[in-house]
Design an enzyme around this catalytic site. Structure first.
Site, PDB file in Angstrom:
ATOM      1  N   MET A  16      40.436  38.743  27.921  1.00  0.00           N
ATOM      2  CA  MET A  16      40.812  39.931  28.695  1.00  0.00           C
ATOM      3  C   MET A  16      42.152  39.778  29.401  1.00  0.00           C
ATOM      4  O   MET A  16      42.807  40.751  29.730  1.00  0.00           O
ATOM      5  CB  MET A  16      39.740  40.238  29.754  1.00  0.00           C
ATOM      6  N   SER A  30      38.581  44.604  39.306  1.00  0.00           N
ATOM      7  CA  SER A  30      38.012  43.436  39.974  1.00  0.00           C
ATOM      8  C   SER A  30      36.816  42.903  39.203  1.00  0.00           C
ATOM      9  O   SER A  30      36.028  42.144  39.725  1.00  0.00           O
ATOM     10  CB  SER A  30      37.601  43.808  41.396  1.00  0.00           C
ATOM     11  N   SER A  31      36.673  43.328  37.952  1.00  0.00           N
ATOM     12  CA  SER A  31      35.522  42.925  37.167  1.00  0.00           C
ATOM     13  C   SER A  31      35.817  41.651  36.376  1.00  0.00           C
ATOM     14  O   SER A  31      36.947  41.411  35.976  1.00  0.00           O
ATOM     15  CB  SER A  31      35.160  44.058  36.211  1.00  0.00           C
ATOM     16  N   CYS A  32      34.772  40.838  36.159  1.00  0.00           N
ATOM     17  CA  CYS A  32      34.940  39.621  35.354  1.00  0.00           C
ATOM     18  C   CYS A  32      34.532  39.856  33.904  1.00  0.00           C
ATOM     19  O   CYS A  32      34.687  38.984  33.067  1.00  0.00           O
ATOM     20  CB  CYS A  32      34.097  38.484  35.906  1.00  0.00           C
ATOM     21  N   VAL A  33      33.940  40.994  33.634  1.00  0.00           N
ATOM     22  CA  VAL A  33      33.538  41.271  32.259  1.00  0.00           C
ATOM     23  C   VAL A  33      34.155  42.592  31.795  1.00  0.00           C
ATOM     24  O   VAL A  33      33.984  43.026  30.724  1.00  0.00           O
ATOM     25  CB  VAL A  33      32.002  41.321  32.085  1.00  0.00           C
TER      26      VAL A  33
END
Lengths: 166, 103
Positions: A35, B100-103
């Site tokens: 990502m 702010s997401s990790c996925v």
């Protein structure tokens, strides 16, 4: 003298364990790197192979015996003796998976799809495959190749590369 | 905080270039931020950006998975539309805060 910065360019992540937390640590790190636009290679070996074996990847469990961090709902301690009851491991694991679903954390097959869709590469260890009598066909379609440890190291060169063992 | 001039207006942005106020965003601004990032926006880009803005307006955490479920684009397509770090890049162009997401 100005301090030189070397941004992370490539991560090579090794997963050797087949418990839910080890597999997810690997997958979250790998997908997170993809990502961020970081080149990502993931190497599954030993029990970690479960995560990429078609027949096993949907029944990855967490340890309820000998796991001092294990808690019951409400943060109560989870007695190891409770963990020996049949079905307890599956129950605890399915509860954990439900919590993860709430946070939009993908399932294992979905994670593999996400990692490869973003350009990450998934590999399996040849030695462990031989040991567990697994063939390439037994593995998820996302697995790019079966490698020796030497093949793997050959991919891990270059400035800004890190090898991570989860 | 820094400011930038987009579409003839002075816009407040963070040090990393994310819009401070998502309401100041417009399609013209999106085109200009995209240009800075070396992208030319297509209708498909705009559809994704609008989806992201809707999610943000509802207060939902943005994840790659949510985008793949949007029906607009699959994950591979999303990486192709916004190469490199797609969630960050798309958020920046959509004028919403850094994800702010990790996925």
């Amino acid at each position: 003298m100005q301090k030189e910065e070397y941004p992370l360019k490539k991560v090579c992540i090794i997963c050797a364990k087949g418990t839910l937390e080890d597999v997810y640590a690997t997958l979250v790190l790998a997908n997170g790197a993809v990502m961020e636009g970081i080149e990502t290679k993931v190497f599954f070996t030993f029990f970690g192979l479960d995560a990429i074996t078609k027949k096993r990847m949907n029944s990855i469990h967490t340890a309820v015996v000998g796991n001092p961090a294990m808690r019951l709902p409400g943060n109560l301690p989870f007695p190891t003796l409770l963990g020996i009851l049949p079905g307890m491991e599956a129950l605890a694991s399915s509860m954990m998976k439900k919590e993860m679903e709430k946070l939009d954390i993908p399932t294992i097959p979905e994670f593999l799809e996400m990692i490869t869709a973003g350009g990450g590469e998934i590999y399996a260890c040849k030695l462990a495959m031989d040991m567990f009598k697994l063939k390439k066909e037994d593995l998820a379609d996302e697995v790019k190749d079966v490698l020796t440890v030497g093949d793997f190291y050959a991919m891990c060169g270059g400035q800004g590369t890190q090898i991570i063992f989860t | 905080m820094a400011t930038k001039t987009y579409a003839g207006k002075t816009i407040e942005v963070t040090d990393e270039g994310y819009l401070v106020n998502a309401n100041e965003w417009s399609t013209e601004i999106a085109h200009e931020i995209a240009k800075e990032e070396g992208l030319t926006l297509s209708d498909k880009h705009l559809a994704v950006l609008n989806f992201i803005r809707e999610k943000h307006a509802k207060g939902e955490t943005l994840t790659i998975r949510a985008i793949s479920k949007s029906g607009i684009v699959d994950i591979k397509g999303f990486y192709e539309l916004f190469p490199g770090a797609p969630l960050k890049l798309a958020s920046k162009i959509a004028g919403i805060p850094k994800p702010s997401s990790c996925v």
